[in-house]
Write a protein that holds these residues in place. Structure first.
Motif, PDB file in Angstrom:
ATOM      1  N   ILE A  95      16.981  46.936  25.709  1.00 31.51           N
ATOM      2  CA  ILE A  95      16.168  45.948  24.996  1.00 31.51           C
ATOM      3  C   ILE A  95      14.712  46.353  25.159  1.00 31.51           C
ATOM      4  O   ILE A  95      14.219  46.476  26.285  1.00 31.51           O
ATOM      5  N   GLY A  96      14.008  46.568  24.052  1.00 31.45           N
ATOM      6  CA  GLY A  96      12.603  46.928  24.140  1.00 31.45           C
ATOM      7  C   GLY A  96      12.089  47.490  22.843  1.00 31.45           C
ATOM      8  O   GLY A  96      12.739  47.412  21.803  1.00 31.45           O
ATOM      9  N   CYS A  97      10.906  48.075  22.917  1.00 27.42           N
ATOM     10  CA  CYS A  97      10.307  48.740  21.761  1.00 27.42           C
ATOM     11  C   CYS A  97      11.001  50.088  21.577  1.00 27.42           C
ATOM     12  O   CYS A  97      11.498  50.668  22.536  1.00 27.42           O
ATOM     13  N   HIS A 151       2.361  50.703  27.281  1.00 29.12           N
ATOM     14  CA  HIS A 151       1.903  49.547  26.503  1.00 29.12           C
ATOM     15  C   HIS A 151       2.978  48.522  26.159  1.00 29.12           C
ATOM     16  O   HIS A 151       2.669  47.381  25.866  1.00 29.12           O
ATOM     17  N   CYS A 152       4.233  48.895  26.157  1.00 27.36           N
ATOM     18  CA  CYS A 152       5.294  48.049  25.623  1.00 27.36           C
ATOM     19  C   CYS A 152       5.407  46.722  26.383  1.00 27.36           C
ATOM     20  O   CYS A 152       5.492  46.720  27.619  1.00 27.36           O
ATOM     21  N   PRO A 153       5.433  45.594  25.682  1.00 31.52           N
ATOM     22  CA  PRO A 153       5.527  44.304  26.375  1.00 31.52           C
ATOM     23  C   PRO A 153       6.834  44.128  27.142  1.00 31.52           C
ATOM     24  O   PRO A 153       6.890  43.378  28.121  1.00 31.52           O
ATOM     25  N   TYR A 154       7.898  44.824  26.726  1.00 30.48           N
ATOM     26  CA  TYR A 154       9.171  44.749  27.440  1.00 30.48           C
ATOM     27  C   TYR A 154       9.091  45.511  28.761  1.00 30.48           C
ATOM     28  O   TYR A 154       9.689  45.121  29.760  1.00 30.48           O
ATOM     29  N   GLN A 163      16.312  39.810  29.821  1.00 33.54           N
ATOM     30  CA  GLN A 163      15.078  39.251  29.241  1.00 33.54           C
ATOM     31  C   GLN A 163      13.869  40.043  29.738  1.00 33.54           C
ATOM     32  O   GLN A 163      13.063  39.532  30.523  1.00 33.54           O
ATOM     33  N   PRO A 164      13.714  41.300  29.318  1.00 34.61           N
ATOM     34  CA  PRO A 164      12.658  42.125  29.902  1.00 34.61           C
ATOM     35  C   PRO A 164      11.225  41.702  29.578  1.00 34.61           C
ATOM     36  O   PRO A 164      10.308  42.098  30.290  1.00 34.61           O
ATOM     37  N   ARG A 165      11.035  40.889  28.569  1.00 35.43           N
ATOM     38  CA  ARG A 165       9.658  40.465  28.268  1.00 35.43           C
ATOM     39  C   ARG A 165       9.138  39.417  29.238  1.00 35.43           C
ATOM     40  O   ARG A 165       7.936  39.218  29.362  1.00 35.43           O
TER      41      ARG A 165
END
Length: 192
Positions: free
Chosen positions: A170-172, A42-45, A137-139
């Motif tokens: 970088i992420g949730c 689910h994570c946007p990243y 910028q993983p998103r």
């Protein structure tokens, strides 16, 4: 002792079920380099960078690099991270990596996974040579200016030194069972 594996540490063993119906252990992989990413559904990243990770996996596959994804998120904390949704996601996207389920979260703790995604690269002796982010910028794949994963893998397959062995993932945060969604262990901290 740091929460996250230190550079030079051996990869902790695992034996986990995969979305392809098999179980896998560390010893099942004999490629020269092994990329393990702690990821989820689910994570946007994760979602924002999965196609870049796909390109990396496909680019380096013929150069002796194997990619594995491990989902350690608690389905009790985030329901869509359960195993059936993992299977569904792999069927839909056909990602070129093995997708493992760490329901007990023991493997996330052994590796010291901080976020989704969090990448670990191991050499042929299964010693850690890189840990951190894949991209800056993983998103948003369109916003990426630095691809640390590709830079590191290119150095390794060329027999060169890794330019930077540590970056901050970088992420949730990993969704720990029995904890609120944004909780992290007290000893978990930035890598650099």
């Amino acid at each position: 002792m740091p929460f996250t594996l230190e550079i030079g540490a051996k990869a902790p063993e695992f034996n986990l079920p995969a979305t392809d119906g098999n179980r896998y252990s560390l010893s099942d992989f004999n490629e020269e380099f092994l990329v393990i990413s702690f990821t989820c559904n689910h994570c946007p990243y994760v979602i924002g960078s999965d196609e870049l990770t796909r390109k990396s996996a496909e680019r380096f596959e013929k150069k002796g690099v194997k990619f594995i994804g491990i989902n350690s998120n608690s389905a009790n904390t985030y329901e869509s991270d359960d195993f059936p949704h993992m299977v569904q996601r792999m069927e839909e996207h056909k990602f070129p990596w093995i997708y493992l389920h760490d329901e007990s979260q023991e493997i996330a703790l052994a590796y010291g996974a901080l976020r989704t995604p969090h990448f670990y690269i191991f050499n042929g002796d299964r010693e850690l040579v890189y840990t951190g982010r894949a991209v800056d910028q993983p998103r948003s794949a369109l916003a990426v200016t630095v691809n640390d994963l590709d830079i590191t893998l290119e150095a390794l397959v060329s027999g060169n030194e890794v330019p930077s062995a540590l970056t901050n993932p970088i992420g949730c945060n990993v969704k720990w069972d029995g904890k609120e969604a944004h909780w992290m262990p007290g000893e978990a901290c930035d890598l650099v």
